[in-house]
Design a protein around this motif. Structure first.
Motif, PDB file in Angstrom:
ATOM      1  N   GLU A   1       0.861  -1.168   0.000  1.00 43.74           N
ATOM      2  CA  GLU A   1       0.000   0.000   0.000  1.00 43.74           C
ATOM      3  C   GLU A   1       0.913   1.240   0.000  1.00 43.74           C
ATOM      4  OE1 GLU A   1      -3.285   0.062  -0.058  1.00 43.74           O
ATOM      5  OE2 GLU A   1      -3.683  -2.086   0.178  1.00 43.74           O
ATOM      6  N   VAL A   2       0.446   2.345  -0.588  1.00 42.72           N
ATOM      7  CA  VAL A   2       1.278   3.546  -0.675  1.00 42.72           C
ATOM      8  C   VAL A   2       1.734   3.992   0.706  1.00 42.72           C
ATOM      9  CG1 VAL A   2       1.272   5.990  -1.291  1.00 42.72           C
ATOM     10  CG2 VAL A   2       0.276   4.326  -2.859  1.00 42.72           C
ATOM     11  N   GLU A   3       0.856   3.946   1.682  1.00 42.99           N
ATOM     12  CA  GLU A   3       1.191   4.406   3.028  1.00 42.99           C
ATOM     13  C   GLU A   3       2.354   3.621   3.635  1.00 42.99           C
ATOM     14  OE1 GLU A   3       0.276   6.743   5.286  1.00 42.99           O
ATOM     15  OE2 GLU A   3      -0.854   7.820   3.748  1.00 42.99           O
ATOM     16  N   GLN A   4       2.538   2.383   3.179  1.00 38.04           N
ATOM     17  CA  GLN A   4       3.571   1.539   3.771  1.00 38.04           C
ATOM     18  C   GLN A   4       4.994   1.991   3.440  1.00 38.04           C
ATOM     19  OE1 GLN A   4       1.766  -2.513   2.621  1.00 38.04           O
ATOM     20  NE2 GLN A   4       2.791  -2.918   4.573  1.00 38.04           N
ATOM     21  N   ILE A   5       5.146   2.838   2.425  1.00 43.66           N
ATOM     22  CA  ILE A   5       6.510   3.231   2.073  1.00 43.66           C
ATOM     23  C   ILE A   5       7.048   4.320   3.010  1.00 43.66           C
ATOM     24  CG2 ILE A   5       6.087   2.613  -0.333  1.00 43.66           C
ATOM     25  CD1 ILE A   5       6.019   5.583  -1.019  1.00 43.66           C
ATOM     26  N   ARG A   6       6.210   4.807   3.931  1.00 45.86           N
ATOM     27  CA  ARG A   6       6.719   5.761   4.916  1.00 45.86           C
ATOM     28  C   ARG A   6       7.731   5.044   5.816  1.00 45.86           C
ATOM     29  NH1 ARG A   6       3.576  10.424   4.946  1.00 45.86           N
ATOM     30  NH2 ARG A   6       1.441  10.180   4.116  1.00 45.86           N
ATOM     31  N   ASP A   7       8.664   5.822   6.359  1.00 43.65           N
ATOM     32  CA  ASP A   7       9.733   5.247   7.181  1.00 43.65           C
ATOM     33  C   ASP A   7       9.187   4.511   8.398  1.00 43.65           C
ATOM     34  OD1 ASP A   7      11.679   6.070   5.473  1.00 43.65           O
ATOM     35  OD2 ASP A   7      12.210   7.869   6.613  1.00 43.65           O
ATOM     36  N   GLU A   8       8.101   5.026   9.000  1.00 40.61           N
ATOM     37  CA  GLU A   8       7.574   4.390  10.214  1.00 40.61           C
ATOM     38  C   GLU A   8       6.900   3.052   9.932  1.00 40.61           C
ATOM     39  OE1 GLU A   8       4.632   7.761   9.135  1.00 40.61           O
ATOM     40  OE2 GLU A   8       6.792   7.339   9.053  1.00 40.61           O
ATOM     41  N   HIS A   9       6.709   2.739   8.659  1.00 39.06           N
ATOM     42  CA  HIS A   9       6.112   1.439   8.305  1.00 39.06           C
ATOM     43  C   HIS A   9       7.192   0.521   7.724  1.00 39.06           C
ATOM     44  CE1 HIS A   9       2.017   2.560   9.266  1.00 39.06           C
ATOM     45  NE2 HIS A   9       2.162   3.693   8.568  1.00 39.06           N
ATOM     46  N   VAL A  10       7.365   0.565   6.408  1.00 35.00           N
ATOM     47  CA  VAL A  10       8.344  -0.324   5.767  1.00 35.00           C
ATOM     48  C   VAL A  10       9.483   0.473   5.128  1.00 35.00           C
ATOM     49  CG1 VAL A  10       8.609  -2.185   4.058  1.00 35.00           C
ATOM     50  CG2 VAL A  10       6.468  -1.960   5.311  1.00 35.00           C
ATOM     51  N   GLY A  11       9.328   1.788   5.026  1.00 34.96           N
ATOM     52  CA  GLY A  11      10.317   2.616   4.326  1.00 34.96           C
ATOM     53  C   GLY A  11      11.715   2.475   4.883  1.00 34.96           C
ATOM     54  N   ALA A  12      11.884   2.594   6.195  1.00 37.20           N
ATOM     55  CA  ALA A  12      13.208   2.485   6.801  1.00 37.20           C
ATOM     56  C   ALA A  12      13.803   1.107   6.573  1.00 37.20           C
ATOM     57  CB  ALA A  12      13.102   2.777   8.300  1.00 37.20           C
ATOM     58  N   PHE A  13      12.965   0.079   6.664  1.00 39.05           N
ATOM     59  CA  PHE A  13      13.429  -1.291   6.421  1.00 39.05           C
ATOM     60  C   PHE A  13      13.957  -1.432   4.998  1.00 39.05           C
ATOM     61  CE2 PHE A  13      12.472  -5.613   4.905  1.00 39.05           C
ATOM     62  CZ  PHE A  13      13.217  -6.364   5.802  1.00 39.05           C
ATOM     63  N   LEU A  14      13.218  -0.854   4.010  1.00 38.64           N
ATOM     64  CA  LEU A  14      13.648  -0.921   2.615  1.00 38.64           C
ATOM     65  C   LEU A  14      14.994  -0.215   2.430  1.00 38.64           C
ATOM     66  CD1 LEU A  14      10.255  -0.236   0.802  1.00 38.64           C
ATOM     67  CD2 LEU A  14      11.622  -2.324   0.624  1.00 38.64           C
ATOM     68  N   LYS A  15      15.134   0.935   3.022  1.00 40.99           N
ATOM     69  CA  LYS A  15      16.386   1.667   2.896  1.00 40.99           C
ATOM     70  C   LYS A  15      17.561   0.896   3.473  1.00 40.99           C
ATOM     71  CE  LYS A  15      14.050   6.164   3.135  1.00 40.99           C
ATOM     72  NZ  LYS A  15      13.836   7.388   3.957  1.00 40.99           N
ATOM     73  N   ASP A  16      17.297   0.059   4.434  1.00 39.14           N
ATOM     74  CA  ASP A  16      18.362  -0.711   5.068  1.00 39.14           C
ATOM     75  C   ASP A  16      18.706  -1.978   4.297  1.00 39.14           C
ATOM     76  OD1 ASP A  16      20.107  -1.469   7.404  1.00 39.14           O
ATOM     77  OD2 ASP A  16      18.640  -3.123   7.478  1.00 39.14           O
ATOM     78  N   ILE A  17      17.648  -2.695   3.810  1.00 41.24           N
ATOM     79  CA  ILE A  17      17.885  -4.027   3.244  1.00 41.24           C
ATOM     80  C   ILE A  17      18.237  -3.997   1.764  1.00 41.24           C
ATOM     81  CG2 ILE A  17      15.468  -4.517   2.624  1.00 41.24           C
ATOM     82  CD1 ILE A  17      15.999  -7.396   3.608  1.00 41.24           C
ATOM     83  N   VAL A  18      17.689  -3.057   1.007  1.00 37.67           N
ATOM     84  CA  VAL A  18      17.924  -3.052  -0.432  1.00 37.67           C
ATOM     85  C   VAL A  18      19.400  -2.889  -0.782  1.00 37.67           C
ATOM     86  CG1 VAL A  18      17.514  -1.746  -2.565  1.00 37.67           C
ATOM     87  CG2 VAL A  18      15.589  -2.373  -1.076  1.00 37.67           C
ATOM     88  N   PRO A  19      20.172  -1.999  -0.110  1.00 42.68           N
ATOM     89  CA  PRO A  19      21.601  -1.880  -0.447  1.00 42.68           C
ATOM     90  C   PRO A  19      22.376  -3.177  -0.232  1.00 42.68           C
ATOM     91  CG  PRO A  19      20.870   0.032   0.796  1.00 42.68           C
ATOM     92  CD  PRO A  19      19.764  -0.953   0.847  1.00 42.68           C
ATOM     93  N   ARG A  20      21.837  -4.101   0.540  1.00 43.67           N
ATOM     94  CA  ARG A  20      22.540  -5.368   0.757  1.00 43.67           C
ATOM     95  C   ARG A  20      22.433  -6.306  -0.441  1.00 43.67           C
ATOM     96  NH1 ARG A  20      20.022  -7.461   6.204  1.00 43.67           N
ATOM     97  NH2 ARG A  20      19.189  -5.459   6.924  1.00 43.67           N
ATOM     98  N   TYR A  21      21.547  -5.966  -1.371  1.00 39.50           N
ATOM     99  CA  TYR A  21      21.365  -6.803  -2.564  1.00 39.50           C
ATOM    100  C   TYR A  21      21.543  -5.922  -3.799  1.00 39.50           C
ATOM    101  CZ  TYR A  21      19.343 -10.179   0.701  1.00 39.50           C
ATOM    102  OH  TYR A  21      19.140 -11.070   1.735  1.00 39.50           O
TER     103      TYR A  21
END
Length: 832
Positions: free
Chosen positions: A643-663
């Protein structure tokens, strides 16, 4: 054979008794002519008195049907004290026969009864005269002779009735009433002794000559007895008339309006109230000897397949042949009395005929009522109950169930039915609906309910359930039977259905809520198909609102990280090569089976675990993509749904910023649901741009589903436009092809890669390629399968999109004028 033999014996006994009566009559007449009576007036009075007294009969048993006894035997005392007893007995027999023949209007029956009475009369006179000659006190001798008379009558009737005098109509005498017999003996004894006393001069008369005194002593007691018991008989007749009238009136008041009662049963009930008879029955054959009957036309009467309850249950219609046979079947309401019982009167026949007529009218009204109800509450095509009957039955089943009894509603939608109607014709569509209806009826249990509530929508109410798991098992059985291939119009067709299941373990305040939840679950299944769910198999979605157990199951599965991630290929249609996989979540519970993805997602949201679920899918997808690249390096894109709201940092955004650079070797594509973009703000747009800078791709998912708007195309930065399967469900339609062509042109103009979802046939691929579509996803290229199966496919076929044609690769696409940037972007997406 035994019954036939018994009838022969009965006929023989009756014939012998009639012969005996005739012999007694002839012998007495002959002897009387040889010694004629002194006064024929006395003879006439005797004949009249016997005939009149014979009208009065007294019952001898506890139930109707046993032979009654009258006071006529008491008048035989005239022969006891007379000078020509044989003549007196003959006159008595003649008067008795005449009276019975007039009453019954059946000479043969009267002759049989007369035979029994004649033998008993001879026994009475012989015993009484012998005892008096022996010096026994005359009144006592008369009483004993009266007992002999009654004993002979009962013995002969017992033989004629084959000894069936028990209460249950078997062999025995339990139905005979000793008290009634003693009362009859007492009454007859008083009458006989009284006649003897007056006729013998023991009481005397006040005045008159000797001849007048003799005539008075011989006639007056006879006339008194005759008049007294004739009055008693009339009084009884009046009471019988009142009883008949009461029975007919009660029937007239009750039968036409009591539509829920079987008219046949009611008819017999009111006939018992009106008429005294040994037995009543409704049968096809008309009344026979010793019976009376009334015709009864049972038009649809008491047919359980046409009652409101059967409509509610959803039972099959009666076959046309059966209906034709049952239009006006003539039956008879028959009343029978055992041979030797009191005769039926014309009034009895009239009363029975009136009750039969009223019952026939009731059956006619009942048939009309059932027909109207059937038309109102049944679907004319399938014969199933319609929406009205369903609503009524749901309320009844919810209210009538016990506290521990569960019910479930299955909301069943026939998928792709509109396309079938449009392509094959409405006659084939009707055949499909009828086939599904027949299979539903055959699949449910006797106490379940089936209805058709819409064009291609059915409902099933499952009852007497103990658990949600049981309802799921029954639903699986039903869906399995529906999906069996059928040949329609010369082609094989396999019905595909989406089923929503809502279980209720206790009585509901508003049973309609069960239907709403089942409907939502069914719609969620259809939505999941558009999002890559199963398209070639029927699916059942369990309502997440109906059971707290679902909450526990979903919460535990997410917390334990045991959800399954499956992968569906996205293919370049021109090169027939896979360049990406979409990640989808699945979960199969060991007891309930597969929980639909839509229910799983909805429950995760309600439990506050949606972000955790999404993170688990992201992590599993990135790990799988790395393994896929080891087999086929060209596959580097993995798409996931958010969902669009999930890309906020307090939801999944921070997780994405952390995990994506590992791949760094994997391109993660975030598929944002089109409906969730309507409330996008500047912060979300900035976050999306930031993700693109980190190497992630943004896709607008499900475009074209439901109420999609053009504004969604410009609200958020994106790289991929995914066209919903609802826009390509009938590519033979020129309008659909032009819409897809326009969206492909829009994507080319703004450097978007366009992916069409829901592709299931080679013909669809050919059409899409012809209008310029270069990317597709659907069952034609592969179903969503777990990691191990995806790896097996890649090892066996590499990046081939169509694995049914391994090794065949289309030539590179020719340059397309005006589409250079879009083609370059497509290449970038393929290589990551």
């Amino acid at each position: 054979m035994a019954e036939l033999e018994q009838r022969k014996v009965n006929t023989l006994v009756s014939f012998l008794l009639v012969l005996a009566a005739m012999a007694i009559l002839v012998t007495g007449v002959v002897m009387g002519l040889g010694n004629p009576p002194a006064n024929w007036l006395t003879v006439a009075v005797f004949l009249i008195s016997v005939g009149v007294a014979a009208v009065y009969q007294m019952p001898t048993g506890r139930v109707s049907g046993l032979p009654p006894l009258g006071v006529t035997g008491a008048l035989l005392v005239v022969a006891t004290i007379g000078t020509n007893p044989a003549f007196d007995v003959a006159m008595w027999v003649l008067a008795y026969f005449t009276s019975k023949a007039v009453i019954t209007r059946a000479p043969w029956v009267a002759a049989q009864w007369t035979g029994v009475a004649a033998v008993a009369a001879v026994a009475f006179v012989a015993v009484s005269r012998a005892l008096i000659d022996l010096g026994l006190f005359a009144p006592l001798a008369i009483v004993l002779s009266m007992a002999v008379y009654m004993a002979v009558v009962l013995a002969l009737e017992f033989v004629r009735e084959r000894g069936q005098w028990s209460i249950n109509q078997s062999f025995g005498i339990s139905a005979l009433s000793p008290v009634r017999l003693l009362v009859i003996l007492a009454i007859c004894s008083v009458v006989a002794v009284g006649i003897y006393a007056v006729s013998s001069g023991l009481l005397g008369l006040v005045d008159g000559s000797e001849d007048e005194l003799r005539l008075a002593r011989q006639t007056i007691p006879l006339l008194v007895v005759a008049l007294f018991f004739y009055g008693a008989a009339k009084r009884r007749q009046t009471r019988s008339s009142e009883r008949r009238l009461s029975g007919v009136v009660d029937a007239a008041r009750a039968l036409p309006w009591d539509l829920q009662q079987d008219p046949k049963e009611s008819m017999v009930l009111f006939a018992r109230r009106a008429i005294e008879a040994a037995d009543f029955e409704v049968r096809r054959t008309p009344p026979g000897r010793n019976e009376i009957g009334a015709r009864f036309s049972s038009i649809n009467a008491a047919d359980p397949q046409l009652t409101p309850e059967s409509i509610d249950r959803g039972e099959d219609d009666v076959s046309q042949e059966h209906q034709e046979d049952a239009v006006e079947p003539t039956e008879y309401l028959v009343a029978s009395r055992k041979t030797g019982g009191g005769p039926f009167t014309p009034d009895d026949e009239l009363a029975l005929d009136a009750i039969g007529h009223i019952a026939s009218e009731t059956a006619r009204v009942r048939g009309a009522y059932d027909t109207l109800l059937d038309r109102v509450d049944r679907d004319s095509l399938t014969g199933l109950p319609n929406y009205n009957a369903f609503q009524r039955s749901l309320a009844r089943l919810n209210e009538d169930r016990s506290y521990a009894s569960g019910i479930a509603v299955l909301f069943i939608d026939l998928d792709q039915f509109k396309r079938l109607n449009d392509t094959e014709g409405h006659h084939i569509g009707d055949e499909v609906l009828s086939t599904v209806a027949t299979r539903l009826r055959a699949s449910v249990r006797p106490h379940d309910f089936v209805a058709r509530v819409g064009g291609d929508e059915f409902v099933v109410i499952l009852t007497k359930l103990q658990s949600l798991a049981e309802s799921k098992a029954v639903a699986d059985h039903i869906v399995g039977n529906i999906g069996t291939p059928a040949t329609l119009g010369g082609r094989e067709y396999r019905p595909l259905v989406s089923v929503g299941l809502a279980y209720s373990g206790h009585q509901e305040t508003d049973p309609q809520s069960i239907v709403v939840d089942a409907d939502h679950s069914m719609l969620a299944i259809k939505k999941s198909r558009r999002q890559g769910g199963p398209s070639f198999e029927s699916s059942i979605g369990i309502s997440p609102h109906r059971s707290s157990r679902i909450n526990e199951i979903v919460a535990k599965a997410i917390d334990d990280g045991v959800l399954n991630v499956v992968y569906q290929p996205i293919v370049n249609t021109l090169e027939d090569k896979i360049w990406a996989f979409e990640s989808l979540v699945r979960y199969t519970h060991p007891e309930l089976g597969r929980i639909s993805t839509s229910s799983l997602i909805e429950k995760a949201k309600g439990l506050g675990r949606m972000d955790l679920l999404t993170k688990q899918v992201i992590e599993a997808s990135l790990k799988s993509a790395r393994e896929f690249r080891k087999v086929v390096p060209g596959i580097s894109v993995m798409t996931i749904n958010l969902e669009v709201e999930q890309i906020r940092d307090e939801h999944v955004g921070a997780f994405l910023k952390d995990i994506v650079p590992r791949y760094p070797d994997v391109s993660l594509c975030l598929e944002l649901n089109e409906r969730s973009t309507k409330d996008i703000d500047d912060d979300l747009r900035a976050q999306a741009e930031h993700f693109r800078q980190l190497g992630m791709l943004i896709a607008l998912d499900d475009y074209g589903s439901e109420a999609s708007s053009v504004g969604a195309l410009v609200r958020i930065p994106m790289d991929i436009l995914k066209i919903d399967r609802s826009l390509v469900d009938n590519l033979d339609d020129t309008r659909q092809r032009e819409v897809v062509r326009a969206l492909q042109g829009f994507g080319d103009a703004f450097d978007y890669s366009t992916v069409v979802e829901g592709i299931e046939t080679q013909d669809a691929v050919d059409v899409l390629v012809g209008i310029g579509v270069r990317h597709a996803q659907g069952f034609f290229y592969g179903r969503p399968v777990p990691f191990s199966q995806t790896m097996s496919r890649l090892k066996a076929y590499g990046a081939a999109g169509t694995i049914t044609r391994p090794g065949i690769v289309s030539p590179p696409p020719p340059p397309v004028a005006g589409r250079g940037p879009a083609v370059q972007r497509d290449s970038a997406v393929q290589t990551g």
